[in-house]
Design a protein around this motif. Structure first.
Motif, PDB file in Angstrom:
ATOM      1  N   LEU A   1      47.127   0.732   9.758  1.00  0.00           N
ATOM      2  CA  LEU A   1      46.972   1.777  10.770  1.00  0.00           C
ATOM      3  C   LEU A   1      46.874   1.186  12.176  1.00  0.00           C
ATOM      4  CD1 LEU A   1      44.534   4.162   8.896  1.00  0.00           C
ATOM      5  CD2 LEU A   1      46.844   4.736   9.670  1.00  0.00           C
ATOM      6  N   ALA A   2      46.245   0.014  12.276  1.00  0.00           N
ATOM      7  CA  ALA A   2      46.066  -0.610  13.594  1.00  0.00           C
ATOM      8  C   ALA A   2      47.394  -1.022  14.224  1.00  0.00           C
ATOM      9  CB  ALA A   2      45.135  -1.810  13.477  1.00  0.00           C
ATOM     10  N   GLU A   3      48.450  -1.102  13.428  1.00  0.00           N
ATOM     11  CA  GLU A   3      49.771  -1.399  13.989  1.00  0.00           C
ATOM     12  C   GLU A   3      50.276  -0.250  14.865  1.00  0.00           C
ATOM     13  OE1 GLU A   3      52.346  -2.145  10.717  1.00  0.00           O
ATOM     14  OE2 GLU A   3      51.159  -3.824   9.937  1.00  0.00           O
ATOM     15  N   HIS A   4      49.719   0.942  14.650  1.00  0.00           N
ATOM     16  CA  HIS A   4      50.229   2.130  15.341  1.00  0.00           C
ATOM     17  C   HIS A   4      49.162   2.890  16.130  1.00  0.00           C
ATOM     18  CE1 HIS A   4      54.072   1.949  13.142  1.00  0.00           C
ATOM     19  NE2 HIS A   4      53.330   1.520  12.138  1.00  0.00           N
ATOM     20  N   ALA A   5      47.907   2.553  15.933  1.00  0.00           N
ATOM     21  CA  ALA A   5      46.854   3.387  16.506  1.00  0.00           C
ATOM     22  C   ALA A   5      45.610   2.566  16.796  1.00  0.00           C
ATOM     23  CB  ALA A   5      46.508   4.515  15.529  1.00  0.00           C
ATOM     24  N   ARG A   6      44.730   3.142  17.600  1.00  0.00           N
ATOM     25  CA  ARG A   6      43.396   2.586  17.754  1.00  0.00           C
ATOM     26  C   ARG A   6      42.498   3.287  16.743  1.00  0.00           C
ATOM     27  NH1 ARG A   6      40.210   5.951  21.203  1.00  0.00           N
ATOM     28  NH2 ARG A   6      41.457   7.615  22.152  1.00  0.00           N
TER      29      ARG A   6
END
Length: 339
Positions: A26-31
């Motif tokens: 998820l951290a690849e796309h979001a905080r």
């Protein structure tokens, strides 16, 4: 602990402690806004944390209702790391243009396996036997803890979706007579195993296994009236949803020797879609010797839980990237998603 890096990226709330692989994906796309504790956030805490979120990864402990949604003006998707979603107000999400997703398949096998374990554990007094050995009282074989075998018993399965069918496949290996009752009008009657109306299944079965979702139709499907249809020696197994069973009715039947035993992995107090609902398991039921309980372990297999979270994450990412999720529960009336 909240991870708030690069505030221009969409915010995703993970309401429960998640695997490292899930967070990294998820951290690849979001905080990320993370609950790193063991306990679920309160409704007010979740509302506070989700205020800026475009996505929530929700678990069974979260109640996603109109009150929460009203405080999440940017929300685009509720990605459920779960199969049943009665704790999520689907209509409210649909009206607000919010996708809801679930993970429909990955929980099936581990839940079916646990159902078999609960059945054998209850039928053969495994917990009581274990306690007897650990107490130091066991000095060798003696005639005690006589239970019930599965061979040649009639097993009735209520609900014959994916989980019900998986239970049937595994039960078949124990040389039982299998029958089922389908509570959904949308499901086709199947030739195998034998289909029976609910009352006939309850009257015929030595073991009744509940594999039905929680709906308005199935709420307290097992109650004083339906328990009275069961054989006095019958065992009731609930690996599905707590509120399908009226726990008070089961307790009364056990105390009156009108039910052979009850095993459950799920409880009425867990079902957030119900208000009011019991706040704890009935104490007399919890202490009864002919019961076997596990703390909602149906999907508690490490690689399965990891896969469930990753599937929920992929659903979230697809929405955040402007696409449609892999496992939609609804179709929002409006979803103006920017790439």
């Amino acid at each position: 602990m909240n991870v708030r890096v690069n505030s221009k990226r969409p915010a995703v709330v993970l309401t429960q402690k998640a695997f490292a692989e899930t967070r990294e994906r998820l951290a690849e796309h979001a905080r990320l806004i993370l609950n790193d504790g063991r306990n679920a956030w309160s409704a007010s805490r979740l509302k506070e944390e989700a205020y800026t979120a475009e996505a929530i990864m929700a678990f069974m402990t979260d109640r996603v209702d109109e009150d929460l949604l009203a405080g999440c003006p940017q929300l685009k998707v509720v990605g459920g790391a779960l199969k049943g979603y009665d704790n999520i107000d689907i209509e409210a999400c649909t009206q607000r243009g919010i996708w809801v997703t679930n993970v429909p398949d990955l929980l099936t096998v581990p839940t079916a396996e646990l159902a078999i374990g609960l059945t054998i554990g209850l039928a053969r007094h495994i917990v009581a036997g274990d306690a007897f050995v650990r107490s130091g009282a066991f000095t060798g074989w003696s005639p005690r803890f006589y239970g019930t075998g599965l061979a040649n018993r009639t097993v009735g399965i209520i609900g014959f979706g994916a989980i019900g069918q998986a239970i049937a496949q595994r039960m078949a290996g124990f040389d039982v007579r299998l029958c089922y009752s389908e509570i959904s009008d949308r499901s086709e009657t199947r030739e195998y195993p034998e289909h029976l109306p609910l009352h006939a299944l309850l009257e015929a079965s030595d073991i009744v296994v509940l594999a039905a979702p929680l709906t308005d139709t199935t709420l307290h499907l097992i109650n004083r009236e339906t328990v009275a249809m069961m054989r006095p020696h019958a065992l009731l197994i609930n690996p599905g949803r707590g509120s399908v069973v009226d726990e008070v009715a089961v307790r009364e039947a056990l105390l009156a020797n009108r039910l052979g035993g009850y095993a459950a992995d799920v409880f009425e107090m867990e079902d957030l879609s119900r208000e009011p609902r019991p706040k704890a398991i009935d104490s007399a039921l919890r202490r009864h010797p002919r019961t076997l309980f596990t703390p909602h372990l149906g999907s508690a297999v490490a690689d399965v839980r990891r896969a469930i979270e990753m599937r929920a994450a992929e659903n979230i990412i697809r929405v955040l990237m402007g696409g449609e999720p892999l496992d939609p529960v609804n179709r929002p009336l409006k979803h103006d998603i920017e790439c």
